[in-house]
Design an enzyme around this catalytic site. Structure first.
Site, PDB file in Angstrom:
ATOM      1  N   SER A 135      83.492  53.643  21.977  1.00  0.00           N
ATOM      2  CA  SER A 135      84.168  52.609  21.188  1.00  0.00           C
ATOM      3  C   SER A 135      83.488  52.271  19.861  1.00  0.00           C
ATOM      4  O   SER A 135      83.938  51.374  19.145  1.00  0.00           O
ATOM      5  CB  SER A 135      84.273  51.333  22.028  1.00  0.00           C
ATOM      6  OG  SER A 135      82.984  50.933  22.486  1.00  0.00           O
ATOM      7  N   GLU A 136      82.431  52.975  19.513  1.00  0.00           N
ATOM      8  CA  GLU A 136      81.593  52.573  18.392  1.00  0.00           C
ATOM      9  C   GLU A 136      82.348  52.411  17.077  1.00  0.00           C
ATOM     10  O   GLU A 136      82.110  51.474  16.311  1.00  0.00           O
ATOM     11  CB  GLU A 136      80.441  53.576  18.209  1.00  0.00           C
ATOM     12  CG  GLU A 136      79.325  53.443  19.251  1.00  0.00           C
ATOM     13  CD  GLU A 136      79.606  54.190  20.533  1.00  0.00           C
ATOM     14  OE1 GLU A 136      78.700  54.266  21.380  1.00  0.00           O
ATOM     15  OE2 GLU A 136      80.738  54.703  20.699  1.00  0.00           O
ATOM     16  N   VAL A 137      83.259  53.363  16.762  1.00  0.00           N
ATOM     17  CA  VAL A 137      83.916  53.293  15.442  1.00  0.00           C
ATOM     18  C   VAL A 137      84.811  52.075  15.299  1.00  0.00           C
ATOM     19  O   VAL A 137      85.117  51.660  14.181  1.00  0.00           O
ATOM     20  CB  VAL A 137      84.713  54.580  15.135  1.00  0.00           C
ATOM     21  CG1 VAL A 137      83.767  55.768  14.987  1.00  0.00           C
ATOM     22  CG2 VAL A 137      85.774  54.855  16.188  1.00  0.00           C
ATOM     23  N   LEU A 139      83.821  49.237  15.864  1.00  0.00           N
ATOM     24  CA  LEU A 139      82.910  48.204  15.358  1.00  0.00           C
ATOM     25  C   LEU A 139      82.260  48.610  14.042  1.00  0.00           C
ATOM     26  O   LEU A 139      81.317  47.962  13.580  1.00  0.00           O
ATOM     27  CB  LEU A 139      81.816  47.928  16.394  1.00  0.00           C
ATOM     28  CG  LEU A 139      82.290  47.508  17.789  1.00  0.00           C
ATOM     29  CD1 LEU A 139      81.106  47.316  18.714  1.00  0.00           C
ATOM     30  CD2 LEU A 139      83.132  46.251  17.719  1.00  0.00           C
TER      31      LEU A 139
END
Length: 262
Positions: A136-138, A140
């Site tokens: 899910s990093e992208v 954020l």
């Protein structure tokens, strides 16, 4: 007696269990968890009474990634502090990946972001059917940089291109299809499946298991050259003459149990 703040570590019958133990925050990790995981895997990797390690989690989720309070602290870090913090996470993941003992990830629930790095650093992954996965990093404004060496190895470049960029949530069935998970089972079969795998691990030659783990790590993706062939020949010659190598062959020929099962 467990002395960890964020983990529960036990050893029984030659198997160590390292359990993420922050169920109230879906086992999200912070700097304490990172330090405790690094220390636990370093110590367990050195213990002669441990032949396999199970990485598990307490609660409904396996790991939600980074703890929100920890992320808030990081927002105020300097560049140097951010680098130091990321390096500690990188070192912890490497400690799991290089652990001489085989590591089985027992994924009983959702696994997101940095949690996928923990799982990818393990050797064998067993997940329940209900588990969901997400890089899910992208979402954020971040990238899964520190976990990427292990996640890309586990799921392959093609799948990583998709899931690194889309941050889509995907199922355990998809995780198995792309190679990220080895086994997907019903929740009531998780303990049984992990126990079967662990039983295989602890009955094999401890030295051979450790060397086989290194073999995969060293040779994966390498071109088949004369130098590589010589390297593999040297490895088998060395282990044939090792104490466990000699004992294993002798016990097979003599139709008896090898000494490491005593």
């Amino acid at each position: 007696m467990n002395t960890h703040q964020t983990l529960a570590v036990t050893v029984a019958n030659r198997v160590a269990t390292v359990m993420l133990n922050r169920p109230d925050v879906r086992n999200a990790f912070n700097e304490t968890t990172i330090a405790e995981l690094a220390l636990a895997f370093d110590e367990l990797g050195r213990r002669d009474d441990v032949r396999a390690i199970v990485l598990a989690a307490n609660g409904v989720a396996f790991c939600a990634g980074a703890d929100l309070n920890w992320m808030k602290k990081m927002a105020g870090y300097s560049d140097a502090e951010n680098l130091d913090d990321a390096t500690r996470l990188a070192d912890m993941l490497r400690t799991i990946y290089l652990c001489p003992k085989p590591v089985v990830a027992k994924v009983q629930g959702d696994c997101y972001a940095g949690g996928m790095g923990l799982v990818a650093a393990c050797d064998i992954v067993v997940a329940v059917e209900e588990a969901n996965f997400c890089l899910s990093e992208v979402k954020l404004g971040l990238i899964p940089a520190t976990i990427s060496p292990y996640v890309i190895k586990a799921m392959g470049e093609n799948a990583a291109r998709r899931y690194f960029l889309t941050a889509e949530r995907f199922s355990a069935t998809e995780a198995r299809r792309i190679g990220f998970a080895h086994e997907v089972v019903a929740a009531d079969k998780l303990d049984e499946q992990v126990a079967l795998i662990v039983r295989s691990l602890v009955t094999n030659s401890p030295n051979a298991v450790a060397e086989a783990k290194v073999l995969v790590r060293d040779l994966a993706g390498e071109e088949v050259t004369d130098a590589l062939l010589l390297d593999t020949a040297e490895r088998i010659a060395k282990i044939r003459s090792s104490p466990e190598g000699r004992e294993g062959v002798a016990s097979f020929l003599e139709k008896r149990k090898p000494s490491w099962l005593n």
